[in-house]
Design a protein around this motif. Structure first.
Motif, PDB file in Angstrom:
ATOM      1  N   ARG A 115      -0.326  -3.340  -2.907  1.00 34.17           N
ATOM      2  CA  ARG A 115       0.291  -4.135  -1.859  1.00 34.17           C
ATOM      3  C   ARG A 115       0.575  -3.260  -0.643  1.00 34.17           C
ATOM      4  NH1 ARG A 115       0.914  -8.874   0.622  1.00 34.17           N
ATOM      5  NH2 ARG A 115       3.031  -9.303   1.250  1.00 34.17           N
TER       6      ARG A 115
ATOM      7  N   TYR B  40       2.481  -3.344   3.155  1.00 35.64           N
ATOM      8  CA  TYR B  40       3.398  -4.052   4.037  1.00 35.64           C
ATOM      9  C   TYR B  40       4.098  -3.032   4.916  1.00 35.64           C
ATOM     10  CZ  TYR B  40       7.212  -6.848   5.831  1.00 35.64           C
ATOM     11  OH  TYR B  40       8.074  -7.490   6.670  1.00 35.64           O
TER      12      TYR B  40
ATOM     13  N   GLY C 177      -0.652  -7.345   3.196  1.00 38.24           N
ATOM     14  CA  GLY C 177      -1.861  -7.690   2.467  1.00 38.24           C
ATOM     15  C   GLY C 177      -2.073  -6.759   1.289  1.00 38.24           C
ATOM     16  N   TRP C 178      -3.334  -6.598   0.961  1.00 39.49           N
ATOM     17  CA  TRP C 178      -3.702  -5.789  -0.195  1.00 39.49           C
ATOM     18  C   TRP C 178      -4.778  -4.789   0.194  1.00 39.49           C
ATOM     19  CZ3 TRP C 178      -0.981  -6.213  -4.604  1.00 39.49           C
ATOM     20  CH2 TRP C 178      -0.169  -7.342  -4.738  1.00 39.49           C
ATOM     21  N   SER C 179      -4.672  -3.579  -0.323  1.00 46.98           N
ATOM     22  CA  SER C 179      -5.686  -2.551  -0.169  1.00 46.98           C
ATOM     23  C   SER C 179      -6.017  -2.049  -1.566  1.00 46.98           C
ATOM     24  CB  SER C 179      -5.162  -1.401   0.689  1.00 46.98           C
ATOM     25  OG  SER C 179      -6.129  -0.383   0.796  1.00 46.98           O
TER      26      SER C 179
ATOM     27  N   HIS D 265       2.130  -5.690   9.278  1.00 42.18           N
ATOM     28  CA  HIS D 265       0.868  -5.838   8.558  1.00 42.18           C
ATOM     29  C   HIS D 265       1.230  -6.062   7.093  1.00 42.18           C
ATOM     30  CE1 HIS D 265       1.453  -1.398   8.408  1.00 42.18           C
ATOM     31  NE2 HIS D 265       1.068  -1.546   7.158  1.00 42.18           N
TER      32      HIS D 265
END
Length: 78
Positions: free
Chosen positions: A20, A22, A14-16, A12
């Protein structure tokens, strides 16, 4: 032509919020005609899913266990 290494990962990324994200969710290798589960971060367990789809336990190695511990499972030792 690229060489096939039979190494498969699900990650996985992306951005939260502004951070970042990962991480590896699943890592499988195919070696010596067996499926080696290197990492399994799934909720139900990929080994159970493989069995449900007809893969025999003798063809699955729980590589995240030490070689010593593998002998005490119902799965392949290597």
């Amino acid at each position: 032509m690229p060489r096939r290494r039979h190494r498969y990962q699900v990650v996985h990324a992306g951005w939260s919020n502004k951070r970042r994200v990962y991480g590896c969710v699943l890592h499988l290798d195919i070696k010596n005609e067996k499926i080696w589960i290197q990492h399994d971060g799934t909720e139900g367990g990929i080994a159970n899913e493989l069995i449900n789809r007809g893969v025999p336990k003798k063809d699955i190695v729980l590589a995240f266990h030490s070689p010593f511990k593998r002998q005490f499972t119902e799965f392949a030792v290597g």
